[in-house]
Design a protein around this motif. Structure first.
Motif, PDB file in Angstrom:
ATOM      1  N   ASN A 117      36.152  43.670  49.284  1.00  0.00           N
ATOM      2  CA  ASN A 117      37.620  43.703  49.143  1.00  0.00           C
ATOM      3  C   ASN A 117      38.041  43.615  47.682  1.00  0.00           C
ATOM      4  O   ASN A 117      39.162  43.218  47.383  1.00  0.00           O
ATOM      5  CB  ASN A 117      38.286  42.613  49.991  1.00  0.00           C
ATOM      6  CG  ASN A 117      37.878  41.215  49.590  1.00  0.00           C
ATOM      7  OD1 ASN A 117      37.486  40.965  48.452  1.00  0.00           O
ATOM      8  ND2 ASN A 117      37.966  40.283  50.527  1.00  0.00           N
ATOM      9  N   HIS A 118      37.128  44.003  46.794  1.00  0.00           N
ATOM     10  CA  HIS A 118      37.398  44.038  45.343  1.00  0.00           C
ATOM     11  C   HIS A 118      37.784  42.667  44.796  1.00  0.00           C
ATOM     12  O   HIS A 118      38.552  42.560  43.850  1.00  0.00           O
ATOM     13  CB  HIS A 118      38.469  45.082  45.015  1.00  0.00           C
ATOM     14  CG  HIS A 118      38.163  46.428  45.586  1.00  0.00           C
ATOM     15  ND1 HIS A 118      37.197  47.253  45.069  1.00  0.00           N
ATOM     16  CD2 HIS A 118      38.691  47.081  46.664  1.00  0.00           C
ATOM     17  CE1 HIS A 118      37.148  48.370  45.791  1.00  0.00           C
ATOM     18  NE2 HIS A 118      38.026  48.285  46.762  1.00  0.00           N
ATOM     19  N   PHE A 119      37.239  41.621  45.433  1.00  0.00           N
ATOM     20  CA  PHE A 119      37.494  40.233  45.025  1.00  0.00           C
ATOM     21  C   PHE A 119      38.992  39.915  44.975  1.00  0.00           C
ATOM     22  O   PHE A 119      39.458  39.157  44.144  1.00  0.00           O
ATOM     23  CB  PHE A 119      36.799  39.899  43.703  1.00  0.00           C
ATOM     24  CG  PHE A 119      35.316  39.819  43.839  1.00  0.00           C
ATOM     25  CD1 PHE A 119      34.701  38.627  44.206  1.00  0.00           C
ATOM     26  CD2 PHE A 119      34.527  40.940  43.648  1.00  0.00           C
ATOM     27  CE1 PHE A 119      33.332  38.555  44.371  1.00  0.00           C
ATOM     28  CE2 PHE A 119      33.145  40.878  43.812  1.00  0.00           C
ATOM     29  CZ  PHE A 119      32.552  39.681  44.168  1.00  0.00           C
ATOM     30  N   LEU A 120      39.739  40.530  45.900  1.00  0.00           N
ATOM     31  CA  LEU A 120      41.197  40.345  45.985  1.00  0.00           C
ATOM     32  C   LEU A 120      41.854  40.650  44.639  1.00  0.00           C
ATOM     33  O   LEU A 120      42.640  39.864  44.109  1.00  0.00           O
ATOM     34  CB  LEU A 120      41.548  38.944  46.486  1.00  0.00           C
ATOM     35  CG  LEU A 120      40.963  38.565  47.837  1.00  0.00           C
ATOM     36  CD1 LEU A 120      41.367  37.151  48.217  1.00  0.00           C
ATOM     37  CD2 LEU A 120      41.376  39.546  48.923  1.00  0.00           C
ATOM     38  N   ALA A 121      41.563  41.804  44.112  1.00  0.00           N
ATOM     39  CA  ALA A 121      42.003  42.198  42.768  1.00  0.00           C
ATOM     40  C   ALA A 121      43.509  42.095  42.587  1.00  0.00           C
ATOM     41  O   ALA A 121      43.977  41.683  41.517  1.00  0.00           O
ATOM     42  CB  ALA A 121      41.519  43.615  42.452  1.00  0.00           C
ATOM     43  N   GLU A 122      44.288  42.427  43.605  1.00  0.00           N
ATOM     44  CA  GLU A 122      45.746  42.362  43.461  1.00  0.00           C
ATOM     45  C   GLU A 122      46.216  40.921  43.233  1.00  0.00           C
ATOM     46  O   GLU A 122      47.031  40.657  42.354  1.00  0.00           O
ATOM     47  CB  GLU A 122      46.421  42.956  44.693  1.00  0.00           C
ATOM     48  CG  GLU A 122      47.922  43.066  44.561  1.00  0.00           C
ATOM     49  CD  GLU A 122      48.563  43.763  45.756  1.00  0.00           C
ATOM     50  OE1 GLU A 122      49.735  43.439  46.033  1.00  0.00           O
ATOM     51  OE2 GLU A 122      47.921  44.607  46.397  1.00  0.00           O
ATOM     52  N   HIS A 123      45.688  39.984  44.011  1.00  0.00           N
ATOM     53  CA  HIS A 123      46.085  38.586  43.836  1.00  0.00           C
ATOM     54  C   HIS A 123      45.530  38.025  42.527  1.00  0.00           C
ATOM     55  O   HIS A 123      46.229  37.296  41.811  1.00  0.00           O
ATOM     56  CB  HIS A 123      45.640  37.729  45.019  1.00  0.00           C
ATOM     57  CG  HIS A 123      46.242  36.361  44.995  1.00  0.00           C
ATOM     58  ND1 HIS A 123      47.561  36.120  45.314  1.00  0.00           N
ATOM     59  CD2 HIS A 123      45.720  35.161  44.636  1.00  0.00           C
ATOM     60  CE1 HIS A 123      47.816  34.828  45.168  1.00  0.00           C
ATOM     61  NE2 HIS A 123      46.715  34.230  44.760  1.00  0.00           N
ATOM     62  N   ALA A 124      44.304  38.385  42.193  1.00  0.00           N
ATOM     63  CA  ALA A 124      43.725  37.940  40.926  1.00  0.00           C
ATOM     64  C   ALA A 124      44.556  38.456  39.754  1.00  0.00           C
ATOM     65  O   ALA A 124      44.781  37.725  38.784  1.00  0.00           O
ATOM     66  CB  ALA A 124      42.280  38.414  40.809  1.00  0.00           C
TER      67      ALA A 124
END
Length: 155
Positions: free
Chosen positions: A8-15
């Motif tokens: 999940n791309h390491f939750l890139a949007e939240h990061a």
């Protein structure tokens, strides 16, 4: 929301929300030298310091913890992201924590915060030199609050 991972791309949007808000408010990056969004998100999840955030509910619930924070609070991702953030402090310390979060809401961030936190098994630890900041998206919308700290000691 599932645990940050390669899938999940390491939750890139939240990061990105965590990193962009921090940089905008404090004038410095949360992690130095990282360019790509997935690269940043992965570095944040595996950082040697703790990072947590909570949502905007009346009784805010955690919606992010990196690996270091999960270890300190002795919870897995599913447990942590169902936990009201007030439960990270012992009942005796919750009023002080509430004052802190109100101050952050008014000032956008505070640094050099210290306070006692408690893990899911009851282990108490003092966090020191913590930064607590508001999460503001690119449109100026308030999305919650976050904290990071690299200094802690078990009591």
């Amino acid at each position: 929301m599932e645990k940050p991972s390669f899938n999940n791309h390491f939750l890139a949007e939240h990061a990105a929300l965590l990193g962009d808000s921090y940089n905008r408010l404090l004038g410095k990056p949360l992690i130095n030298g990282i360019c790509g969004s997935q690269e940043f998100a992965e570095a944040l999840f595996h950082a040697p310091f703790a990072v947590v955030s909570h949502d905007t509910a009346d009784d805010p619930v955690f919606n992010y913890a990196n690996a270091q924070a999960l270890t300190l609070f002795e919870m897995n991702w599913e447990e942590f992201t169902r936990t009201p953030s007030r439960l990270s402090a012992e009942p005796v310390n919750r009023q002080e924590r509430s004052r802190l979060l109100k101050k952050v809401a008014e000032q956008d961030y505070i640094d050099h915060y210290q306070g006692v936190r408690i893990s899911s098994t009851g282990a108490r630890f003092m966090i020191e030199n913590a930064v607590v900041w508001n999460l503001i998206d690119q449109y100026g919308n308030y999305k919650g609050q976050a904290a990071c700290f690299g200094d802690w000691r078990f009591l």
